[in-house]
Design a protein around this motif. Structure first.
Motif, mmCIF file in Angstrom:
data_model
loop_
_atom_site.group_PDB
_atom_site.id
_atom_site.type_symbol
_atom_site.label_atom_id
_atom_site.label_comp_id
_atom_site.label_asym_id
_atom_site.label_seq_id
_atom_site.Cartn_x
_atom_site.Cartn_y
_atom_site.Cartn_z
ATOM 1 N N GLU A 87 45.060 70.690 27.579
ATOM 2 C CA GLU A 87 44.888 69.260 27.832
ATOM 3 C C GLU A 87 43.482 68.905 28.304
ATOM 4 N N TYR A 123 48.375 73.817 48.267
ATOM 5 C CA TYR A 123 48.468 73.437 46.855
ATOM 6 C C TYR A 123 47.439 74.237 46.077
ATOM 7 N N ASP A 124 47.630 74.336 44.775
ATOM 8 C CA ASP A 124 46.735 75.112 43.916
ATOM 9 C C ASP A 124 45.866 74.162 43.096
ATOM 10 N N CYS A 176 45.179 62.524 38.979
ATOM 11 C CA CYS A 176 45.000 63.548 40.014
ATOM 12 C C CYS A 176 46.306 64.189 40.467
ATOM 13 N N LEU A 203 45.750 73.932 39.131
ATOM 14 C CA LEU A 203 46.794 73.301 38.328
ATOM 15 C C LEU A 203 46.541 71.816 38.087
ATOM 16 N N PHE A 204 45.442 71.304 38.662
ATOM 17 C CA PHE A 204 45.181 69.870 38.607
ATOM 18 C C PHE A 204 43.791 69.590 38.040
ATOM 19 N N THR A 211 44.101 64.472 45.225
ATOM 20 C CA THR A 211 44.942 65.600 44.808
ATOM 21 C C THR A 211 45.584 66.281 46.010
ATOM 22 N N VAL A 260 49.096 64.867 38.476
ATOM 23 C CA VAL A 260 49.889 65.552 37.446
ATOM 24 C C VAL A 260 49.275 66.910 37.132
ATOM 25 N N ASN A 261 50.129 67.867 36.830
ATOM 26 C CA ASN A 261 49.631 69.190 36.444
ATOM 27 C C ASN A 261 48.934 69.115 35.087
ATOM 28 N N MET A 262 47.896 69.921 34.933
ATOM 29 C CA MET A 262 47.155 69.979 33.670
ATOM 30 C C MET A 262 46.934 71.428 33.281
ATOM 31 N N ASN A 263 46.777 71.662 31.971
ATOM 32 C CA ASN A 263 46.502 73.015 31.496
ATOM 33 C C ASN A 263 45.309 73.002 30.548
#
Length: 377
Positions: free
Chosen positions: A231, A168-169, A223, A172-173, A263, A225-228
């Motif tokens: 946000e 996982y990356d 933890c 992105l979290f 996560t 959901v993707n975030m940018n």
């Protein structure tokens, strides 16, 4: 028979401003249950000094000269070598223990509630023949382990093309933004604020406390959901360290560790070499950090023996996701990573059966000052 109310310890804070005095009064009244009261220095039985502000050395010397009979309680975000030390942000337990020391030094009537807090501070270490050793850190609630280690099946060692499902990356979290904040705080030597839908968290430049003030189920939702960058906002905090009181603080490392487990859920960060040796820099503090399944056994075999994660799971005969989760958490706080030195692969991790694992645990227990241990698999 009615108990005689105890006289509160009279405390002065001569070098703090009126705003800090107001916060102390409220903290003493509510947090310390009025076991101490703020007074002018001439009436004080103890002096409080915030050693993070101003010329602390001069103030400490002046306090001892002007009020020689009054013990000095030092406040700081970092530990000092003084017996009367309370860590900021202030917590009732820390101040209560300092008050107990003041009462003892001044030969005041003991506070039975304060005594009980002090006595519970250091439980006796396990001894040989005692029940199996368990780290004293928090553990997942029964039935919630999958929230921290996932439910994924083991990877096929012979099919590396399928290993991507265990990656996982973090970027992105929420985990990735928190790690960015830690890096920025350490490089700048300044706290960093992390602002989002949850409000604002203050990430210190050292492993200091953070006031999360959020139930676990809300944190779990954040933890996964993707975030940018729209946000989540990072910014350097004000240089000064305010005197604040936290209801239930958590250390920076413990928070990053917990967020990473929530996560990763049995996966490892993108770029982790699943087929190559990885190292564990030193023993994680499992008295403070959330303890995922099999953490003690994994760390015992892994410490000082770089090994690939799939082999580590095979040798312990445990699910790979347990190993992956612990690796991800250790990596997030700088305790683990790919083994790149020539010496890292020089000595292989030992093959251990049940008796060998008990021996490893015993040696670690002795090294940690816990005495000989037994380990239940």
């Amino acid at each position: 028979m009615n108990e005689v109310p105890l006289e509160p310890v009279k405390v002065a804070a001569p070098w703090m401003d009126e705003r800090s005095h107001g916060m102390l009064r409220e903290f003493f009244r509510v947090g310390c249950k009025a076991r101490c009261v703020l007074v002018e220095p001439e009436r004080a039985q103890a002096i409080i000094i915030d050693v993070d502000r101003g010329d602390a050395t001069r103030r400490l010397q002046e306090a001892r000269e002007r009020w020689p009979g009054a013990p000095v309680i030092e406040l700081s975000v970092n530990y000092t070598d003084q017996a009367l030390f309370v860590r900021k942000p202030l917590r009732p337990k820390g101040m209560t223990r300092a008050l107990l020391s003041v009462r003892r030094r001044l030969k005041l009537v003991n506070d039975p509630v304060v005594e009980s807090v002090s006595d519970a501070r250091t439980p006796p270490p396990p001894h040989e023949g005692s029940a199996s050793f368990k780290p004293r850190g928090p553990v997942p609630e029964p039935g919630t382990e999958s929230l921290y280690v996932g439910q994924g099946a083991n990877l096929d060692r012979g099919a590396p093309e399928t290993w991507t499902r265990a990656l996982y990356d973090p970027a992105l979290f929420l985990q990735g933004f928190l790690q960015q904040a830690v890096t920025l705080a350490e490089e700048s030597g300044q706290a960093v604020t992390v602002t989002g839908v949850w409000g604002q968290w203050r990430i210190p430049p050292t492993n200091g406390p953070i006031d999360i003030n959020m139930p676990d189920h809300h944190l779990r939702s954040l933890c996964v959901v993707n975030m940018n960058e729209k946000e989540v906002r990072l910014a350097l905090a004000d240089d000064s360290e305010p005197l604040t009181c936290m209801s239930d603080p958590i250390s920076r490392d413990a928070f990053i560790w917990k967020v990473t487990l929530l996560t990763a859920r049995g996966r490892v960060p993108l770029g982790t070499p699943l087929g190559a040796p990885v190292f564990l820099r030193h023993w994680p503090d499992l008295n403070e950090l959330l303890v995922p399944p099999d953490a003690m056994r994994i760390a015992a075999l892994w410490l000082n023996h770089p090994i690939d994660l799939i082999s580590l799971a095979e040798r312990l005969d445990i699910p790979q996701r347990h190993v992956f989760s612990l690796y991800s958490a250790c990596s997030a706080i700088g305790l683990a990573g790919p083994a790149r030195r020539a010496s890292d692969g020089l000595v292989d991790a030992p093959q251990v059966d049940g008796r060998g694992m008990r021996g490893l645990i015993n040696r670690l227990g002795e090294k940690l000052g816990l005495g000989a241990q037994t380990e239940s698999a």
